[in-house]
Write a protein that holds these residues in place. Sequence first.
Motif, PDB file in Angstrom:
ATOM      1  N   ASP A  12       0.849  -1.192   0.000  1.00  0.00           N
ATOM      2  CA  ASP A  12       0.000   0.000   0.000  1.00  0.00           C
ATOM      3  C   ASP A  12       0.886   1.244   0.000  1.00  0.00           C
ATOM      4  OD1 ASP A  12      -1.861   2.002   0.384  1.00  0.00           O
ATOM      5  OD2 ASP A  12      -2.637   1.201   2.259  1.00  0.00           O
ATOM      6  N   ILE A  13       0.925   1.950  -1.124  1.00  0.00           N
ATOM      7  CA  ILE A  13       1.717   3.179  -1.215  1.00  0.00           C
ATOM      8  C   ILE A  13       0.851   4.424  -1.036  1.00  0.00           C
ATOM      9  CG2 ILE A  13       3.462   2.096  -2.692  1.00  0.00           C
ATOM     10  CD1 ILE A  13       2.143   3.693  -5.048  1.00  0.00           C
ATOM     11  N   VAL A  14      -0.459   4.241  -0.887  1.00  0.00           N
ATOM     12  CA  VAL A  14      -1.385   5.372  -0.805  1.00  0.00           C
ATOM     13  C   VAL A  14      -1.674   5.753   0.653  1.00  0.00           C
ATOM     14  CG1 VAL A  14      -3.653   6.230  -1.469  1.00  0.00           C
ATOM     15  CG2 VAL A  14      -2.405   4.711  -3.018  1.00  0.00           C
ATOM     16  N   THR A  15      -2.067   4.791   1.476  1.00  0.00           N
ATOM     17  CA  THR A  15      -2.494   5.065   2.849  1.00  0.00           C
ATOM     18  C   THR A  15      -1.396   5.681   3.718  1.00  0.00           C
ATOM     19  OG1 THR A  15      -4.090   3.265   2.664  1.00  0.00           O
ATOM     20  CG2 THR A  15      -3.584   4.061   4.897  1.00  0.00           C
ATOM     21  N   PRO A  16      -0.157   5.194   3.691  1.00  0.00           N
ATOM     22  CA  PRO A  16       0.857   5.773   4.581  1.00  0.00           C
ATOM     23  C   PRO A  16       1.090   7.271   4.374  1.00  0.00           C
ATOM     24  CG  PRO A  16       1.616   3.680   3.729  1.00  0.00           C
ATOM     25  CD  PRO A  16       0.351   4.026   2.970  1.00  0.00           C
ATOM     26  N   ASP A  17       0.843   7.773   3.171  1.00  0.00           N
ATOM     27  CA  ASP A  17       1.060   9.199   2.890  1.00  0.00           C
ATOM     28  C   ASP A  17      -0.216  10.027   3.008  1.00  0.00           C
ATOM     29  OD1 ASP A  17       3.761   8.836   2.425  1.00  0.00           O
ATOM     30  OD2 ASP A  17       3.460   8.449   0.287  1.00  0.00           O
ATOM     31  N   ARG A  18      -1.307   9.403   3.411  1.00  0.00           N
ATOM     32  CA  ARG A  18      -2.576  10.137   3.520  1.00  0.00           C
ATOM     33  C   ARG A  18      -2.499  11.130   4.670  1.00  0.00           C
ATOM     34  NH1 ARG A  18      -8.553   8.037   5.044  1.00  0.00           N
ATOM     35  NH2 ARG A  18      -9.673   9.839   4.208  1.00  0.00           N
ATOM     36  N   ASP A  19      -2.795  12.384   4.360  1.00  0.00           N
ATOM     37  CA  ASP A  19      -2.747  13.457   5.352  1.00  0.00           C
ATOM     38  C   ASP A  19      -4.174  13.818   5.742  1.00  0.00           C
ATOM     39  OD1 ASP A  19      -1.870  15.506   6.992  1.00  0.00           O
ATOM     40  OD2 ASP A  19      -1.622  16.928   5.339  1.00  0.00           O
ATOM     41  N   ILE A  20      -4.664  13.193   6.807  1.00  0.00           N
ATOM     42  CA  ILE A  20      -6.020  13.435   7.286  1.00  0.00           C
ATOM     43  C   ILE A  20      -5.946  13.659   8.793  1.00  0.00           C
ATOM     44  CG2 ILE A  20      -6.707  11.046   7.734  1.00  0.00           C
ATOM     45  CD1 ILE A  20      -8.899  13.307   5.725  1.00  0.00           C
ATOM     46  N   THR A  21      -6.656  14.642   9.286  1.00  0.00           N
ATOM     47  CA  THR A  21      -6.567  14.951  10.709  1.00  0.00           C
ATOM     48  C   THR A  21      -7.582  14.141  11.517  1.00  0.00           C
ATOM     49  OG1 THR A  21      -8.186  16.739  10.648  1.00  0.00           O
ATOM     50  CG2 THR A  21      -5.876  17.319  10.153  1.00  0.00           C
ATOM     51  N   HIS A  22      -7.314  14.063  12.791  1.00  0.00           N
ATOM     52  CA  HIS A  22      -8.223  13.398  13.726  1.00  0.00           C
ATOM     53  C   HIS A  22      -9.598  14.070  13.699  1.00  0.00           C
ATOM     54  CE1 HIS A  22      -9.898  12.572  17.766  1.00  0.00           C
ATOM     55  NE2 HIS A  22      -9.404  11.374  17.540  1.00  0.00           N
ATOM     56  N   ALA A  23      -9.623  15.388  13.582  1.00  0.00           N
ATOM     57  CA  ALA A  23     -10.869  16.162  13.605  1.00  0.00           C
ATOM     58  C   ALA A  23     -11.752  15.930  12.379  1.00  0.00           C
ATOM     59  CB  ALA A  23     -10.554  17.649  13.739  1.00  0.00           C
ATOM     60  N   HIS A  24     -11.228  15.252  11.370  1.00  0.00           N
ATOM     61  CA  HIS A  24     -12.015  14.966  10.157  1.00  0.00           C
ATOM     62  C   HIS A  24     -13.205  14.058  10.464  1.00  0.00           C
ATOM     63  CE1 HIS A  24     -12.577  14.581   5.816  1.00  0.00           C
ATOM     64  NE2 HIS A  24     -12.798  13.293   6.033  1.00  0.00           N
ATOM     65  N   PHE A  25     -13.077  13.228  11.502  1.00  0.00           N
ATOM     66  CA  PHE A  25     -14.126  12.277  11.864  1.00  0.00           C
ATOM     67  C   PHE A  25     -14.791  12.695  13.178  1.00  0.00           C
ATOM     68  CE2 PHE A  25     -11.058  10.102   9.224  1.00  0.00           C
ATOM     69  CZ  PHE A  25     -11.877   9.578   8.241  1.00  0.00           C
ATOM     70  N   ARG A  26     -16.008  12.212  13.374  1.00  0.00           N
ATOM     71  CA  ARG A  26     -16.803  12.526  14.563  1.00  0.00           C
ATOM     72  C   ARG A  26     -17.505  11.262  15.054  1.00  0.00           C
ATOM     73  NH1 ARG A  26     -14.711  16.856  14.582  1.00  0.00           N
ATOM     74  NH2 ARG A  26     -15.484  18.888  14.020  1.00  0.00           N
ATOM     75  N   PRO A  27     -17.801  11.194  16.357  1.00  0.00           N
ATOM     76  CA  PRO A  27     -18.593  10.065  16.841  1.00  0.00           C
ATOM     77  C   PRO A  27     -19.905   9.953  16.056  1.00  0.00           C
ATOM     78  CG  PRO A  27     -17.667  11.262  18.683  1.00  0.00           C
ATOM     79  CD  PRO A  27     -17.379  12.081  17.445  1.00  0.00           C
ATOM     80  N   GLY A  28     -20.251   8.724  15.717  1.00  0.00           N
ATOM     81  CA  GLY A  28     -21.457   8.464  14.936  1.00  0.00           C
ATOM     82  C   GLY A  28     -21.201   8.287  13.455  1.00  0.00           C
ATOM     83  N   ASP A  29     -20.043   8.744  12.957  1.00  0.00           N
ATOM     84  CA  ASP A  29     -19.722   8.570  11.534  1.00  0.00           C
ATOM     85  C   ASP A  29     -19.648   7.084  11.179  1.00  0.00           C
ATOM     86  OD1 ASP A  29     -19.481  11.305  11.191  1.00  0.00           O
ATOM     87  OD2 ASP A  29     -17.285  11.294  11.010  1.00  0.00           O
ATOM     88  N   GLN A  30     -20.160   6.743  10.009  1.00  0.00           N
ATOM     89  CA  GLN A  30     -20.027   5.403   9.450  1.00  0.00           C
ATOM     90  C   GLN A  30     -18.788   5.426   8.557  1.00  0.00           C
ATOM     91  OE1 GLN A  30     -22.116   2.798  10.287  1.00  0.00           O
ATOM     92  NE2 GLN A  30     -23.053   4.267  11.673  1.00  0.00           N
ATOM     93  N   VAL A  31     -17.853   4.496   8.798  1.00  0.00           N
ATOM     94  CA  VAL A  31     -16.595   4.484   8.061  1.00  0.00           C
ATOM     95  C   VAL A  31     -16.276   3.077   7.586  1.00  0.00           C
ATOM     96  CG1 VAL A  31     -15.644   6.478   9.311  1.00  0.00           C
ATOM     97  CG2 VAL A  31     -15.208   4.167  10.161  1.00  0.00           C
ATOM     98  N   VAL A  32     -15.312   2.993   6.690  1.00  0.00           N
ATOM     99  CA  VAL A  32     -14.795   1.717   6.220  1.00  0.00           C
ATOM    100  C   VAL A  32     -13.276   1.800   6.246  1.00  0.00           C
ATOM    101  CG1 VAL A  32     -14.841   2.369   3.766  1.00  0.00           C
ATOM    102  CG2 VAL A  32     -14.941  -0.040   4.392  1.00  0.00           C
ATOM    103  N   ILE A  33     -12.643   0.673   6.531  1.00  0.00           N
ATOM    104  CA  ILE A  33     -11.198   0.533   6.373  1.00  0.00           C
ATOM    105  C   ILE A  33     -11.018  -0.346   5.141  1.00  0.00           C
ATOM    106  CG2 ILE A  33      -9.051  -0.378   7.329  1.00  0.00           C
ATOM    107  CD1 ILE A  33     -10.114   0.329  10.112  1.00  0.00           C
ATOM    108  N   LEU A  34     -10.487   0.238   4.079  1.00  0.00           N
ATOM    109  CA  LEU A  34     -10.332  -0.468   2.804  1.00  0.00           C
ATOM    110  C   LEU A  34      -9.145  -1.422   2.881  1.00  0.00           C
ATOM    111  CD1 LEU A  34     -11.087   2.577   0.531  1.00  0.00           C
ATOM    112  CD2 LEU A  34     -12.586   0.631   1.021  1.00  0.00           C
ATOM    113  N   LYS A  35      -9.401  -2.686   2.543  1.00  0.00           N
ATOM    114  CA  LYS A  35      -8.395  -3.734   2.716  1.00  0.00           C
ATOM    115  C   LYS A  35      -8.013  -4.456   1.437  1.00  0.00           C
ATOM    116  CE  LYS A  35      -9.382  -5.087   7.413  1.00  0.00           C
ATOM    117  NZ  LYS A  35      -9.712  -6.253   8.228  1.00  0.00           N
TER     118      LYS A  35
END
Length: 138
Positions: A12-35
């Motif tokens: 995976d060369i994409v995920t390690p360089d992903r720049d996303i902050t903790h504040a981007h997500f909130r309790p209650g959000d529905q998310v997926v971890i792509l595998k």
Amino acid sequence: MPVSRHPHAPGDIVTPDRDITHAHFRPGDQVVILKGTSGSELWGDAYKVVTSSWHTPTDEDGWRLYDPAGGERTYVTAHPRYLVHLSSRCPDCLIYQQALRTYLIPRLAGADEDVDCGWYSLTHLNQMVHVADARGGP
């Protein structure tokens, strides 16, 4: 359909360089971890964001996630860069999905079943860890 680890799954060369902050997500959000992939689509595990939680493998703020099908692993902690919104179509998550799709789908186009690329594992503390974040092994 069974999920298998593809013998030649790309790193995976994409995920390690992903720049996303903790504040981007909130309790209650529905998310997926792509595998990996399922045919010509990305595949992963769906969760609900519950609360902020320290992500020990990276020494950074993470999120505690609820997996309704988790059994013994109903709650796991993950780093924000692993997460993609399902409950909203935010631009940051869509850009990440497209980058991962563009990289991964052509490399696994011939797979006849769902493919888990083996990028993630769980620690003994139920912490999701990406291979790029593992220190001394998952």
